[in-house]
Design a protein around this motif. Sequence first.
Motif, PDB file in Angstrom:
ATOM      1  N   GLU A  97       0.821  -1.213   0.000  1.00 17.15           N
ATOM      2  CA  GLU A  97       0.000   0.000   0.000  1.00 17.15           C
ATOM      3  C   GLU A  97       0.857   1.266   0.000  1.00 17.15           C
ATOM      4  O   GLU A  97       0.492   2.285  -0.568  1.00 17.15           O
ATOM      5  CB  GLU A  97      -0.938   0.009   1.212  1.00 17.15           C
ATOM      6  N   VAL A  98       1.998   1.197   0.672  1.00 14.34           N
ATOM      7  CA  VAL A  98       2.890   2.349   0.750  1.00 14.34           C
ATOM      8  C   VAL A  98       3.819   2.395  -0.455  1.00 14.34           C
ATOM      9  O   VAL A  98       4.083   3.469  -1.016  1.00 14.34           O
ATOM     10  CB  VAL A  98       3.724   2.308   2.048  1.00 14.34           C
ATOM     11  N   PRO A 101       2.402   3.944  -4.249  1.00 16.05           N
ATOM     12  CA  PRO A 101       2.374   5.403  -4.414  1.00 16.05           C
ATOM     13  C   PRO A 101       3.756   6.044  -4.329  1.00 16.05           C
ATOM     14  O   PRO A 101       4.040   7.006  -5.051  1.00 16.05           O
ATOM     15  CB  PRO A 101       1.476   5.879  -3.260  1.00 16.05           C
ATOM     16  N   VAL A 102       4.609   5.525  -3.431  1.00 20.18           N
ATOM     17  CA  VAL A 102       5.963   6.063  -3.305  1.00 20.18           C
ATOM     18  C   VAL A 102       6.719   5.915  -4.627  1.00 20.18           C
ATOM     19  O   VAL A 102       7.349   6.856  -5.122  1.00 20.18           O
ATOM     20  CB  VAL A 102       6.738   5.362  -2.168  1.00 20.18           C
ATOM     21  N   SER A 104       5.390   5.553  -7.616  1.00 22.29           N
ATOM     22  CA  SER A 104       4.762   6.390  -8.635  1.00 22.29           C
ATOM     23  C   SER A 104       5.196   7.844  -8.512  1.00 22.29           C
ATOM     24  O   SER A 104       5.377   8.537  -9.518  1.00 22.29           O
ATOM     25  CB  SER A 104       3.231   6.300  -8.533  1.00 22.29           C
ATOM     26  N   ILE A 105       5.367   8.319  -7.271  1.00 22.13           N
ATOM     27  CA  ILE A 105       5.843   9.693  -7.063  1.00 22.13           C
ATOM     28  C   ILE A 105       7.256   9.856  -7.627  1.00 22.13           C
ATOM     29  O   ILE A 105       7.560  10.826  -8.318  1.00 22.13           O
ATOM     30  CB  ILE A 105       5.805  10.065  -5.564  1.00 22.13           C
ATOM     31  N   LEU A 249      -1.329   7.652  -9.378  1.00 21.66           N
ATOM     32  CA  LEU A 249      -1.461   8.401  -8.135  1.00 21.66           C
ATOM     33  C   LEU A 249      -2.887   8.885  -7.905  1.00 21.66           C
ATOM     34  O   LEU A 249      -3.410   8.812  -6.786  1.00 21.66           O
ATOM     35  CB  LEU A 249      -0.516   9.603  -8.142  1.00 21.66           C
ATOM     36  N   SER A 252      -4.944   6.124  -6.600  1.00 26.02           N
ATOM     37  CA  SER A 252      -4.470   5.461  -5.379  1.00 26.02           C
ATOM     38  C   SER A 252      -5.292   5.890  -4.167  1.00 26.02           C
ATOM     39  O   SER A 252      -6.035   6.880  -4.198  1.00 26.02           O
ATOM     40  CB  SER A 252      -2.994   5.801  -5.140  1.00 26.02           C
ATOM     41  N   ASP A 253      -5.156   5.145  -3.079  1.00 28.02           N
ATOM     42  CA  ASP A 253      -5.860   5.478  -1.841  1.00 28.02           C
ATOM     43  C   ASP A 253      -5.374   6.801  -1.259  1.00 28.02           C
ATOM     44  O   ASP A 253      -6.090   7.431  -0.474  1.00 28.02           O
ATOM     45  CB  ASP A 253      -5.663   4.353  -0.814  1.00 28.02           C
ATOM     46  N   TRP A 254      -4.175   7.217  -1.608  1.00 28.23           N
ATOM     47  CA  TRP A 254      -3.640   8.474  -1.089  1.00 28.23           C
ATOM     48  C   TRP A 254      -4.453   9.675  -1.587  1.00 28.23           C
ATOM     49  O   TRP A 254      -4.627  10.647  -0.863  1.00 28.23           O
ATOM     50  CB  TRP A 254      -2.191   8.643  -1.522  1.00 28.23           C
ATOM     51  N   ILE A 255      -4.929   9.623  -2.822  1.00 29.24           N
ATOM     52  CA  ILE A 255      -5.660  10.755  -3.418  1.00 29.24           C
ATOM     53  C   ILE A 255      -7.113  10.387  -3.707  1.00 29.24           C
ATOM     54  O   ILE A 255      -8.029  11.102  -3.328  1.00 29.24           O
ATOM     55  CB  ILE A 255      -4.962  11.231  -4.716  1.00 29.24           C
ATOM     56  N   ASP A 256      -7.324   9.256  -4.381  1.00 27.38           N
ATOM     57  CA  ASP A 256      -8.671   8.765  -4.715  1.00 27.38           C
ATOM     58  C   ASP A 256      -9.516   9.869  -5.350  1.00 27.38           C
ATOM     59  O   ASP A 256     -10.616  10.191  -4.891  1.00 27.38           O
ATOM     60  CB  ASP A 256      -9.350   8.226  -3.451  1.00 27.38           C
TER      61      ASP A 256
END
Length: 314
Positions: A97-98, A101-102, A104-105, A249, A252-256
């Motif tokens: 999960e971490v 996104p990491v 992708s950034i 991104l 992802s759950d970070w932005i959704d």
Amino acid sequence: MRALILLGLVGFAAQLVDGSLGMAYGVTSTTLLLAIGTNAAAASATVHLAEIGTTLVSGLSHWRFGNVDWKVVAKIGVPGAVGAFAGATFLSSLSTEVAAPVMSIILLVLGAYILVRFTALGLPRGNLGKPLRKRFLAPLGLLAGFVDSTGGGGWGPVGTPAILASGRLAPRKVIGSIDASEFLVAIAASIGFFVGLGSENINFSWVVVLLIGGVIAAPIAAWLVRHIPPRILGSSVGGIIVLTNARTLLRSDWIDASSSVQTVAYVIIAAIWAAAIAYSVREYRRDKANESVEGVESELRRKTGDTEEETASA
């Protein structure tokens, strides 16, 4: 079967770009693997295993065409291997999960760097012939190797522009030396992923298909590096990487992000990308036209000088 064929084409295209531009095999391949839902660490491991073969063939091909400075390879490759091993073991310790996104950034930043760098500046060509020192290459290799493993790519996007910016090595030798030294980075990263992940999370059929595509493209790219316009290629590849990782991104759950927000973001990125390619094409044509004019003027000066010498001697 269709997925394997697609991966093979991606491996071919990615190596064609990497061998011509000195970057983007790992970034492009990893971006695709992430887009189809592959675990971040497994995606990077898959790409680096394939790169053991592609970088070996690419390095040998560049060496054959005289594109490699072996002193640079030694000074940057060993520290790069250390950084790659450290990055691989670090990424393997992160949760899925971490990690996604990491990664992708990191890929998004690298893609933006490629897009801006080649669109705005092209390839610097000053200060040729000055030595590249170990105190510059060693830290650069360590950083580039770490970013390469944690981002699934980055050896070229970090190393190539930094050496090009120094202006101390011909562009084709920068690209060839970075490609040749990446062989050490790929081996070290792969060992790091085996230590951190084991082999059960790696799809070896994907590794083989990516490898085959890359190996076929490597000698072609080594030849094309003398002829292809890097400015246009860099703008094109950078845009693809930015668009694809922005999509990852935003979902992802970070932005959704909502579908409307995603659509607006894609349109803006696509517009910037199209403008960047158009600008790169225009600047490339202008540079070629200036080179032609300078060539004609130089020839005229030479002929004028020859005529004056003949007149004086008569």
